[in-house]
Design an enzyme around this catalytic site. Structure first.
Site, PDB file in Angstrom:
ATOM      1  N   GLY A 277       0.828  -1.214   0.000  1.00 53.33           N
ATOM      2  CA  GLY A 277       0.000   0.000   0.000  1.00 53.33           C
ATOM      3  C   GLY A 277       0.855   1.254   0.000  1.00 53.33           C
ATOM      4  O   GLY A 277       1.969   1.271   0.520  1.00 53.33           O
TER       5      GLY A 277
ATOM      6  N   ARG B  31       1.270  -5.844  -4.970  1.00 53.00           N
ATOM      7  CA  ARG B  31       1.323  -6.743  -3.805  1.00 53.00           C
ATOM      8  C   ARG B  31       1.741  -8.170  -4.171  1.00 53.00           C
ATOM      9  O   ARG B  31       1.451  -9.102  -3.427  1.00 53.00           O
ATOM     10  CB  ARG B  31      -0.046  -6.783  -3.124  1.00 53.00           C
ATOM     11  CG  ARG B  31      -0.437  -5.510  -2.399  1.00 53.00           C
ATOM     12  CD  ARG B  31      -1.569  -5.753  -1.442  1.00 53.00           C
ATOM     13  NE  ARG B  31      -2.083  -4.527  -0.838  1.00 53.00           N
ATOM     14  CZ  ARG B  31      -1.551  -3.942   0.238  1.00 53.00           C
ATOM     15  NH1 ARG B  31      -0.494  -4.473   0.818  1.00 53.00           N
ATOM     16  NH2 ARG B  31      -2.086  -2.846   0.723  1.00 53.00           N
TER      17      ARG B  31
ATOM     18  N   ASP C 217       5.111  -7.801   5.098  1.00 53.45           N
ATOM     19  CA  ASP C 217       5.106  -8.855   4.085  1.00 53.45           C
ATOM     20  C   ASP C 217       6.169  -8.599   3.006  1.00 53.45           C
ATOM     21  O   ASP C 217       6.855  -9.517   2.574  1.00 53.45           O
ATOM     22  CB  ASP C 217       3.725  -8.954   3.424  1.00 53.45           C
ATOM     23  CG  ASP C 217       2.694  -9.575   4.375  1.00 53.45           C
ATOM     24  OD1 ASP C 217       3.081 -10.444   5.186  1.00 53.45           O
ATOM     25  OD2 ASP C 217       1.515  -9.188   4.319  1.00 53.45           O
TER      26      ASP C 217
ATOM     27  N   ASP D 259       0.464   1.819   8.619  1.00 58.32           N
ATOM     28  CA  ASP D 259      -0.129   1.085   9.748  1.00 58.32           C
ATOM     29  C   ASP D 259       0.699   1.198  11.035  1.00 58.32           C
ATOM     30  O   ASP D 259       0.181   0.973  12.125  1.00 58.32           O
ATOM     31  CB  ASP D 259      -0.280  -0.393   9.396  1.00 58.32           C
ATOM     32  CG  ASP D 259      -1.196  -0.609   8.201  1.00 58.32           C
ATOM     33  OD1 ASP D 259      -1.872   0.359   7.793  1.00 58.32           O
ATOM     34  OD2 ASP D 259      -1.236  -1.732   7.674  1.00 58.32           O
TER      35      ASP D 259
ATOM     36  N   LYS E 284       8.298   0.623   5.384  1.00 56.57           N
ATOM     37  CA  LYS E 284       7.163   1.469   4.964  1.00 56.57           C
ATOM     38  C   LYS E 284       5.850   0.888   5.456  1.00 56.57           C
ATOM     39  O   LYS E 284       5.678  -0.321   5.434  1.00 56.57           O
ATOM     40  CB  LYS E 284       7.134   1.484   3.428  1.00 56.57           C
ATOM     41  CG  LYS E 284       5.896   2.075   2.832  1.00 56.57           C
ATOM     42  CD  LYS E 284       5.155   1.136   1.860  1.00 56.57           C
ATOM     43  CE  LYS E 284       4.450  -0.010   2.531  1.00 56.57           C
ATOM     44  NZ  LYS E 284       3.520  -0.755   1.681  1.00 56.57           N
ATOM     45  N   THR E 285       4.969   1.624   5.944  1.00 47.57           N
ATOM     46  CA  THR E 285       3.548   1.318   6.095  1.00 47.57           C
ATOM     47  C   THR E 285       2.890   2.351   6.994  1.00 47.57           C
ATOM     48  O   THR E 285       3.423   2.680   8.071  1.00 47.57           O
ATOM     49  CB  THR E 285       3.223  -0.094   6.628  1.00 47.57           C
ATOM     50  OG1 THR E 285       1.812  -0.187   6.779  1.00 47.57           O
ATOM     51  CG2 THR E 285       3.872  -0.452   7.959  1.00 47.57           C
TER      52      THR E 285
HETATM   53  P1  FBP Z   1       0.697  -2.010   3.651  1.00 50.09           P
HETATM   54  O1  FBP Z   1       0.646  -2.953   4.793  1.00 50.09           O
HETATM   55  O2  FBP Z   1       1.055  -2.648   2.379  1.00 50.09           O
HETATM   56  O3  FBP Z   1       1.539  -0.816   3.951  1.00 50.09           O
HETATM   57  O4  FBP Z   1      -0.774  -1.430   3.421  1.00 50.09           O
HETATM   58  C1  FBP Z   1      -1.430  -0.671   4.357  1.00 50.09           C
HETATM   59  C2  FBP Z   1      -2.905  -0.552   4.064  1.00 50.09           C
HETATM   60  O5  FBP Z   1      -3.206   0.801   3.792  1.00 50.09           O
HETATM   61  C3  FBP Z   1      -3.765  -1.077   5.228  1.00 50.09           C
HETATM   62  O6  FBP Z   1      -3.921  -0.099   6.221  1.00 50.09           O
HETATM   63  C4  FBP Z   1      -5.017  -1.461   4.516  1.00 50.09           C
HETATM   64  O7  FBP Z   1      -5.710  -2.484   5.215  1.00 50.09           O
HETATM   65  C5  FBP Z   1      -4.531  -1.991   3.203  1.00 50.09           C
HETATM   66  O8  FBP Z   1      -3.308  -1.327   2.944  1.00 50.09           O
HETATM   67  C6  FBP Z   1      -5.485  -1.753   2.062  1.00 50.09           C
HETATM   68  O9  FBP Z   1      -5.015  -2.409   0.939  1.00 50.09           O
HETATM   69  P2  FBP Z   1      -5.336  -2.024  -0.563  1.00 50.09           P
HETATM   70  O10 FBP Z   1      -4.472  -0.850  -0.894  1.00 50.09           O
HETATM   71  O11 FBP Z   1      -4.911  -3.206  -1.327  1.00 50.09           O
HETATM   72  O12 FBP Z   1      -6.780  -1.690  -0.650  1.00 50.09           O
END
Ligand code: FBP
Length: 552
Positions: A81, A145, A176, A205, A202-203
């Site tokens: 993400g 992803r 991941d 979260d 990065k994230t």
């Molecule tokens: P990452 O773990 O890849 O950084 O993604 C974070 C995130 O924004 C989460 O908070 C959310 O659940 C998910 O990605 C949403 O995924 P997508 O972008 O595939 O809709």
């Protein structure tokens, strides 16, 4: 590209670096620290990563480095993400590479990890990069992803690197993606390919953290963006005094985002999944908690408020957690039979029939929309897509029912009108705050030094982040020390352990000590928009989480 005035102004921003990385390059050397071991499953991890297990931590210090200017081609991948600051990691890496040797090249693999497998790449030049400096988004090369896990993918990745003359790959990603980085590093080492792999944390979260990774990048900007929006809603609620706003916040399993936004905005209620799991609070228990606060505020004439809900909440409510685990296993183990179901009713019947009795009961009482959301496709890592489960709507519906019961019993006198919101994508591509702009640039710059020092299987680490940038400490940590074994798609796999909210940590402790007052009185705080220019106490503040964690 059409440019906004802020975008033009941000091109001129020069990110700050830790003092050590501002020294002449041939005076910066890696100093090895202690050997490392993972906190859990050490034997299994050692077996899977014989070449990259147990390496030492690294810190950069002053010394003499004769090798730093040797020619180097580096590949870079943005993975998972979006998070504010990704473009600055690439800028930092690019600038360090070119400063070391103008002949060095940076190759961007496009569209995430699939770019290296499919050999979809572009050389990042100074002109190309100029449009992206200090801006949000991952659009410079795109993201994806795809999980790197098969021998065939590794071979193709190696072939792409050889074609582009790439001696090292930087993978910018979350838990991941950095697991991918560790697996690829091990493969390249086992193959004697000479290709190094470095990860960058990065994230938004905030769940990729430990002693050496104090925060993942993007968390600062995303939480400031959500807190601005929450503050605006609080002000609206306080003006109109007629709505209860249920705000679901991104963050996957961990509640770091919800907790940080609560610390910044002081809402009436904030749910923290990790606490709910510890207390084994049932779904009805959560609804009762919310309804009681609503009733108590209504008794004082306050029929309004703001409730923060972490995106992953349902995974932490014990009976729903078991249900999700059973559905995950079912969908991977009986995928073919499930695919034969025609229509939603048949799918529900198939699931109910194959669940344990307790989970079947829980599944049956859930609203139809939530049932459908629980059955949606998993992401490539086997995670349920919690951002698509509408917990905010579920809680409004169940709270409304509970309050209606309480009204009949005479324990609630008031009006309840719920508004739902979901803040997630709104914060992932904001212009990086000054903190994220500086931190990301430093992570990328530092990644160059790890590569030039011959490291592989390491994550770029910049710490002491609550202090001014000049005092930040630059180095690296072996990725294997962050791993453990977990069940994914029905099999045990090595993965980086997600860091959840610690209930004995300073941020939660502060929140827990104040939440009763925030519920009882209206104590809203309105943080306003991120500021990029102006006094340091407004522009350079870190998150409350980091400040509380690093208060000595
Ligand atoms: P990452 O773990 O890849 O950084 O993604 C974070 C995130 O924004 C989460 O908070 C959310 O659940 C998910 O990605 C949403 O995924 P997508 O972008 O595939 O809709």
């Amino acid at each position: 590209m059409n440019l906004s005035p802020l975008q033009k102004a941000r091109y001129a921003y020069q990110p700050k670096l830790p003092a050590i990385l501002c020294q002449p390059f041939d005076t910066i050397v890696p100093v090895l620290g202690a050997k490392t071991t993972p906190e859990a499953d050490a034997d299994a991890i050692k077996k899977l990563f014989p070449h990259t297990y147990g390496m030492e931590t690294v810190t950069f210090q002053k010394g003499s480095n004769k090798n730093i200017r040797k020619p180097l081609n580096v590949g870079v991948i943005l993975s998972g993400g979006q998070a504010p600051g990704g473009h600055n990691v690439i800028s930092g890496l690019f600038d360090a590479l070119k400063k070391a040797n103008p002949e060095n090249k940076l190759i961007g693999f496009k569209g995430g990890p699939s770019g290296i497998i499919e050999d979809n790449a572009v050389e990042i030049t100074a002109d190309f990069l100029a449009e992206f400096r200090n801006t949000g988004g991952f659009d410079i090369i795109g993201s994806g992803r795809t999980k790197l896990e098969t021998e065939d993918q590794f071979k193709k990745a190696q072939a792409s690197c050889i074609k582009w003359g790439v001696q090292a790959v930087v993978i910018i990603g979350g838990d991941d993606s950095n697991t991918n980085a560790a697996v690829l590093a091990e493969y390249f080492k086992n193959n004697d390919s000479g290709i190094q792999v470095i990860g960058c944390p990065k994230t938004i979260d905030g769940d990729l953290k430990n002693e050496s990774i104090e925060v993942s990048f993007g968390f600062d900007t995303a939480t400031k963006t959500y807190s601005e929006l929450i503050g605006n809603i609080e002000r609206d609620a306080n003006s109109a005094k007629k709505y209860w706003h249920f705000i679901k916040l991104m963050g996957r399993s961990a509640s770091h985002i919800a907790l940080e936004c609560a610390l910044q905005t002081q809402p009436s209620i904030a749910l923290i999944s990790e606490e709910i799991e510890k207390n084994k609070t049932s779904l009805t228990g959560v609804v009762e908690y919310i309804a009681n606060i609503i009733a108590s505020r209504a008794a004082k004439g306050m029929n309004f408020g703001v409730i923060l809900i972490p995106e992953g909440l349902v995974e932490f409510i014990p009976e729903v957690k078991v249900l999700i685990e059973e559905i995950n296993d079912l969908l991977s183990q009986k995928a073919e039979a499930y695919a034969l179901c025609t229509g939603v009713e048949e799918q529900f019947a198939f699931i109910t029939k194959n669940l344990s009795a307790q989970s079947a009961t829980v599944f049956t009482i859930l609203p139809e929309g939530i049932k459908k959301q629980l059955l949606m496709d998993r992401d490539p890592h086997g995670n349920v897509q919690v951002s698509r489960i509408e917990t905010d709507k579920l809680l409004i519906e169940m709270t409304g029912n509970k309050l209606a019961e309480m009204k009949k019993e005479g324990t609630y006198v008031g009006k309840f009108s719920g508004q739902n919101h979901f803040f997630g994508y709104e914060g992932r591509c904001a212009f990086p705050s000054n903190f994220d702009a500086d931190y990301c640039y430093s992570l990328g710059f530092n990644a160059f030094f790890l590569i030039a020092s011959g490291m592989t299987g390491y994550m770029s680490s910049v710490k002491n982040l609550a202090a001014p940038a000049a005092e930040w400490v630059a180095g690296g940590i072996p990725i294997t020390m962050m791993m453990n074994m977990e069940q994914r798609n029905g099999q045990m796999k090595p993965v980086i352990k997600k860091a959840l909210v610690e209930l004995d940590g300073a941020p939660f402790t502060y929140f827990a000590a104040h939440r009763a007052e925030w519920a009882e009185k209206t104590s809203f705080v309105f943080p306003g928009a991120i500021q990029y220019y102006g006094p340091a106490e407004v522009c350079d503040i870190t998150t409350r989480t980091l400040a509380l964690e690093q208060t000595k």
